[in-house]
Write a protein that holds these residues in place. Structure first.
Motif, PDB file in Angstrom:
ATOM      1  N   PRO A  59       0.811  -1.238   0.000  1.00  0.00           N
ATOM      2  CA  PRO A  59       0.000   0.000   0.000  1.00  0.00           C
ATOM      3  C   PRO A  59       0.838   1.278   0.000  1.00  0.00           C
ATOM      4  CG  PRO A  59      -0.933  -1.622   1.516  1.00  0.00           C
ATOM      5  CD  PRO A  59       0.401  -2.159   1.093  1.00  0.00           C
ATOM      6  N   PRO A  60       1.912   1.369   0.819  1.00  0.00           N
ATOM      7  CA  PRO A  60       2.736   2.594   0.720  1.00  0.00           C
ATOM      8  C   PRO A  60       3.363   2.784  -0.659  1.00  0.00           C
ATOM      9  CG  PRO A  60       3.221   1.432   2.767  1.00  0.00           C
ATOM     10  CD  PRO A  60       2.343   0.540   1.956  1.00  0.00           C
ATOM     11  N   ILE A  61       3.790   1.693  -1.295  1.00  0.00           N
ATOM     12  CA  ILE A  61       4.358   1.827  -2.639  1.00  0.00           C
ATOM     13  C   ILE A  61       3.296   2.316  -3.620  1.00  0.00           C
ATOM     14  CG2 ILE A  61       5.281   0.514  -4.595  1.00  0.00           C
ATOM     15  CD1 ILE A  61       6.816  -1.199  -2.611  1.00  0.00           C
ATOM     16  N   THR A  62       2.081   1.807  -3.483  1.00  0.00           N
ATOM     17  CA  THR A  62       0.987   2.262  -4.346  1.00  0.00           C
ATOM     18  C   THR A  62       0.760   3.764  -4.184  1.00  0.00           C
ATOM     19  OG1 THR A  62      -0.141   0.113  -4.346  1.00  0.00           O
ATOM     20  CG2 THR A  62      -1.487   2.055  -4.805  1.00  0.00           C
ATOM     21  N   LEU A  63       0.745   4.224  -2.941  1.00  0.00           N
ATOM     22  CA  LEU A  63       0.565   5.668  -2.702  1.00  0.00           C
ATOM     23  C   LEU A  63       1.727   6.468  -3.282  1.00  0.00           C
ATOM     24  CD1 LEU A  63      -0.781   5.608   0.971  1.00  0.00           C
ATOM     25  CD2 LEU A  63      -2.078   5.998  -1.133  1.00  0.00           C
ATOM     26  N   TRP A  64       2.950   5.939  -3.147  1.00  0.00           N
ATOM     27  CA  TRP A  64       4.110   6.648  -3.704  1.00  0.00           C
ATOM     28  C   TRP A  64       4.038   6.718  -5.232  1.00  0.00           C
ATOM     29  CZ3 TRP A  64       8.221   4.309  -6.597  1.00  0.00           C
ATOM     30  CH2 TRP A  64       9.255   5.188  -6.914  1.00  0.00           C
ATOM     31  N   ARG A  68       3.915  10.152  -7.538  1.00  0.00           N
ATOM     32  CA  ARG A  68       4.857  10.470  -8.612  1.00  0.00           C
ATOM     33  C   ARG A  68       4.166  11.131  -9.803  1.00  0.00           C
ATOM     34  NH1 ARG A  68       6.710   6.583 -11.383  1.00  0.00           N
ATOM     35  NH2 ARG A  68       8.706   7.474 -12.036  1.00  0.00           N
ATOM     36  N   ILE A  69       2.907  10.783 -10.018  1.00  0.00           N
ATOM     37  CA  ILE A  69       2.198  11.295 -11.203  1.00  0.00           C
ATOM     38  C   ILE A  69       1.146  12.330 -10.813  1.00  0.00           C
ATOM     39  CG2 ILE A  69       2.609   9.208 -12.567  1.00  0.00           C
ATOM     40  CD1 ILE A  69      -0.206   8.274 -11.846  1.00  0.00           C
ATOM     41  N   ARG A  70       1.294  12.916  -9.627  1.00  0.00           N
ATOM     42  CA  ARG A  70       0.274  13.836  -9.123  1.00  0.00           C
ATOM     43  C   ARG A  70       0.050  15.033 -10.040  1.00  0.00           C
ATOM     44  NH1 ARG A  70       4.991  14.412  -6.630  1.00  0.00           N
ATOM     45  NH2 ARG A  70       5.848  16.477  -6.128  1.00  0.00           N
ATOM     46  N   PRO A 134      -0.350   1.791 -10.591  1.00  0.00           N
ATOM     47  CA  PRO A 134      -0.389   1.854  -9.129  1.00  0.00           C
ATOM     48  C   PRO A 134      -1.571   1.118  -8.525  1.00  0.00           C
ATOM     49  CG  PRO A 134       0.195   3.999 -10.028  1.00  0.00           C
ATOM     50  CD  PRO A 134      -0.177   3.131 -11.192  1.00  0.00           C
ATOM     51  N   LEU A 135      -2.736   1.226  -9.168  1.00  0.00           N
ATOM     52  CA  LEU A 135      -3.911   0.533  -8.638  1.00  0.00           C
ATOM     53  C   LEU A 135      -3.772  -0.980  -8.777  1.00  0.00           C
ATOM     54  CD1 LEU A 135      -6.777   2.874  -9.908  1.00  0.00           C
ATOM     55  CD2 LEU A 135      -5.792   2.751  -7.609  1.00  0.00           C
ATOM     56  N   LEU A 136      -3.278  -1.441  -9.927  1.00  0.00           N
ATOM     57  CA  LEU A 136      -3.105  -2.880 -10.121  1.00  0.00           C
ATOM     58  C   LEU A 136      -2.020  -3.446  -9.201  1.00  0.00           C
ATOM     59  CD1 LEU A 136      -3.389  -3.247 -14.007  1.00  0.00           C
ATOM     60  CD2 LEU A 136      -5.133  -3.676 -12.273  1.00  0.00           C
ATOM     61  N   PHE A 137      -1.008  -2.634  -8.901  1.00  0.00           N
ATOM     62  CA  PHE A 137       0.065  -3.103  -8.024  1.00  0.00           C
ATOM     63  C   PHE A 137      -0.474  -3.452  -6.640  1.00  0.00           C
ATOM     64  CE2 PHE A 137       3.748  -2.579  -5.189  1.00  0.00           C
ATOM     65  CZ  PHE A 137       4.647  -3.406  -5.835  1.00  0.00           C
ATOM     66  N   LEU A 138      -1.585  -2.847  -6.261  1.00  0.00           N
ATOM     67  CA  LEU A 138      -2.182  -3.108  -4.955  1.00  0.00           C
ATOM     68  C   LEU A 138      -2.584  -4.583  -4.797  1.00  0.00           C
ATOM     69  CD1 LEU A 138      -2.888  -1.502  -2.400  1.00  0.00           C
ATOM     70  CD2 LEU A 138      -5.175  -1.134  -3.352  1.00  0.00           C
ATOM     71  N   PHE A 139      -2.808  -5.278  -5.910  1.00  0.00           N
ATOM     72  CA  PHE A 139      -3.202  -6.690  -5.817  1.00  0.00           C
ATOM     73  C   PHE A 139      -2.077  -7.579  -5.280  1.00  0.00           C
ATOM     74  CE2 PHE A 139      -6.472  -5.170  -8.704  1.00  0.00           C
ATOM     75  CZ  PHE A 139      -7.600  -5.840  -8.217  1.00  0.00           C
ATOM     76  N   PHE A 140      -0.830  -7.088  -5.322  1.00  0.00           N
ATOM     77  CA  PHE A 140       0.265  -7.864  -4.739  1.00  0.00           C
ATOM     78  C   PHE A 140       0.141  -7.960  -3.221  1.00  0.00           C
ATOM     79  CE2 PHE A 140       2.573  -6.962  -8.773  1.00  0.00           C
ATOM     80  CZ  PHE A 140       2.917  -8.275  -9.074  1.00  0.00           C
ATOM     81  N   ALA A 141      -0.750  -7.169  -2.626  1.00  0.00           N
ATOM     82  CA  ALA A 141      -0.963  -7.248  -1.184  1.00  0.00           C
ATOM     83  C   ALA A 141      -1.743  -8.503  -0.795  1.00  0.00           C
ATOM     84  CB  ALA A 141      -1.700  -6.004  -0.688  1.00  0.00           C
ATOM     85  N   VAL A 142      -2.430  -9.123  -1.758  1.00  0.00           N
ATOM     86  CA  VAL A 142      -3.215 -10.324  -1.455  1.00  0.00           C
ATOM     87  C   VAL A 142      -2.287 -11.519  -1.285  1.00  0.00           C
ATOM     88  CG1 VAL A 142      -5.038 -11.865  -2.261  1.00  0.00           C
ATOM     89  CG2 VAL A 142      -5.166  -9.415  -2.753  1.00  0.00           C
ATOM     90  N   PRO A 143      -2.364 -12.229  -0.153  1.00  0.00           N
ATOM     91  CA  PRO A 143      -1.523 -13.418   0.048  1.00  0.00           C
ATOM     92  C   PRO A 143      -1.999 -14.550  -0.861  1.00  0.00           C
ATOM     93  CG  PRO A 143      -2.408 -12.584   2.139  1.00  0.00           C
ATOM     94  CD  PRO A 143      -3.172 -11.931   1.039  1.00  0.00           C
TER      95      PRO A 143
END
Length: 516
Positions: A59-64, A68-70, A134-143
């Motif tokens: 989640p922190p990486i997703t926010l970062w 970056r593209i703000r 960034p949104l798709l990267f959030l799926f790596f949080a799922v075990p």
């Protein structure tokens, strides 16, 4: 002198963000509160499992990545989408079904889908498309990924043994265990390489996104991040056995085993990233957005709140539906009804090879050893009711042989069709081996409120359908087993026991289910 070309950072943020961004934050917070049990279940897995510890930083990486593209996001006009709210409802339904079937990964993936879909629901698809990675990267949080452990263990054992034989070392192998002149070895879960693979894919995907611009190069590097750790794990296992063999088992054993493995894996991954960086692509400078974008007329503030309210209400409905199901429980059971006499079979004076299936936390269970005309066989039955994440029929922890079993190992497996109470059903077969040469032939299948299946997926689907129809989630696993070396073979004994015990097994299950 020409004026400098404006960059996205020089544009003022679209006025719609003043309402849309706080609204999105509130919606995401409410979703996490509503589905907190699922979120906490994910976090507990991150905390206790080294394989999924990376979940804390996703989640922190997703926010970062979004930060970056703000500047390019700020000039876009937030426009809520009710289509996204509809898709959010579908993700909520998947969460509901996953909870009914007690499948951890489905509610967890569904929760991430809901968090992702909340973005276009409140901000619109144009903004969400800009945040795609960034949104798709959030799926790596799922075990997720443990299903591959068994196959990776098989591959590791196969290629380790192949490498040893190619090196001229004689190997006697059986399943995941093998013996060489200097000692015996076995491939356990820690040797599967699943930790290396998941870590490599997670970091490799992020590296590919940040290092390359073209989709082709990104996909090629992600493919390398999948293949390289698998092959590296085979090499790691082979080298550890070779080091132990050549050192007389004084090196690469105990803690050294794990240390050498991580050091070797770290070197391989660093080399992969170093080589990948040689083909780095810098993303071209984005063309400036037309100035008109920063002054586009905004929708009324109520539109963002309307979509946000619809999203929250939809999520609340699924949570309420699940709460209703959880409070409509059947009376608990602590033991099965008295098991009737199996025609032609009597209780054996002692257990068969002292083996017990690794099915944990059933509501009730029984195991017996039987004999008939010199044939030996065993029967195990575990019954589950009011299933949850700790008490469920189908899970990665319910196996024939647990990973810490130092006596038995699973050698082969398959499926076959048998005749059971005048109907043909499919069962799973397995051969288990003990270190002293004993072998057991095992048949396994499930019963879910009157339905028979050998499939984990179908058992879960039947459980969800049964709960939706108001019939509860009563389920059971039936396991028959027999020594393979006995007269007539283990298969003949199991066929005879299946025919004789079928009426008794079905009656016991039906009586237990009727006591609701």
């Amino acid at each position: 002198m020409n004026p400098p070309v404006p960059t996205p950072a020089s544009f003022a943020a679209h006025p719609g963000w003043r309402t849309a961004l706080p609204t999105l934050i509130v919606v995401l917070a409410v979703i996490l509160v509503l589905f907190r049990e699922t979120a906490l279940a994910m976090a507990s897995i991150w905390a206790r499992s080294d394989t999924y510890a990376h979940g804390f930083i996703v989640p922190p990486i997703t926010l970062w990545l979004i930060w970056r593209i703000r500047s390019s996001l700020a000039v876009l006009a937030p426009k809520p989408s009710y289509l996204a709210v509809l898709l959010f409802a579908g993700a909520g339904f998947a969460w509901f079904l996953g909870e009914l079937a007690a499948v951890n990964v489905i509610p967890q993936f569904a929760l991430v889908f809901m968090l992702v879909l909340a973005v276009p629901a409140v901000l619109g698809w144009k903004v969400a498309r800009r945040m795609t990675f960034p949104l798709l990267f959030l799926f790596f949080a799922v075990p997720f990924g443990e299903f591959a452990t068994a196959k990776l263990m098989d591959w590791t054992a196969y290629f380790t043994i192949l490498g040893l034989r190619f090196s001229g070392i004689p190997v006697l192998s059986e399943g995941l265990r093998f013996v060489i002149p200097t000692g015996s070895w076995s491939v356990v879960e820690a040797c599967s390489g699943i930790r290396y693979l998941i870590a490599s894919v997670t970091v490799g995907t992020l590296f590919a996104y940040l290092t390359y611009y073209s989709l082709r190069r990104r996909l090629l590097f992600v493919a390398a991040a999948i293949i390289v750790p698998i092959i590296a794990n085979w090499a790691r296992a082979y080298m550890i056995v070779m080091i132990g063999h050549l050192s007389g088992n004084t090196l690469a054993v105990g803690v050294d085993h794990l240390v050498y493995g991580w050091v070797f894996f770290g070197m391989v991954i660093m080399a992969m990233f170093w080589i990948g960086a040689r083909w780095r692509e810098d993303e071209p400078a984005p063309e400036p957005e037309p100035a008109a974008l920063s002054v586009l007329p905004d929708r009324p503030a109520s539109s963002s709140w309307g979509a946000a309210l619809a999203t929250v209400l939809v999520g609340s409905l699924w949570v309420y539906a699940q709460w209703q199901m959880e409070h409509n429980l059947a009376p608990p059971i602590t033991q099965l009804p008295s098991f009737g006499q199996v025609a032609g079979w009597q209780s054996a004076p002692q257990g068969i090879d002292d083996w017990q299936p690794g099915f944990v936390n059933p509501a009730a269970s029984m195991q017996m050893s039987l004999q008939s005309d010199g044939r030996l066989a065993g029967l195990f039955l575990a019954y589950y009711r009011n299933q949850d994440q700790q008490h469920r029929l189908v899970s990665s922890t319910n196996v024939l042989v647990t990973g810490d079993d130092h006596v038995w190992t699973r050698v082969t497996g398959g499926t076959r069709e048998i005749s059971f109470n005048q109907q043909a059903i499919k069962v799973r077969t397995a051969v288990l081996s003990a270190g002293d040469g004993k072998r057991l032939l095992v048949w396994q299948w499930y019963w879910v409120n009157g339905r028979w299946t050998a499939s984990d997926a179908l058992a879960k689907a039947y459980t969800a359908l049964s709960r939706l129809s108001g019939k509860g989630d009563d389920s059971a696993v039936i396991i028959l087993y027999a020594p393979q070396s006995q007269a007539g073979g283990g298969e003949a004994a199991l066929e005879e026991l299946a025919r004789a015990a079928a009426p008794v097994i079905e009656k016991t299950l039906q009586q237990t289910a009727a006591a609701r």
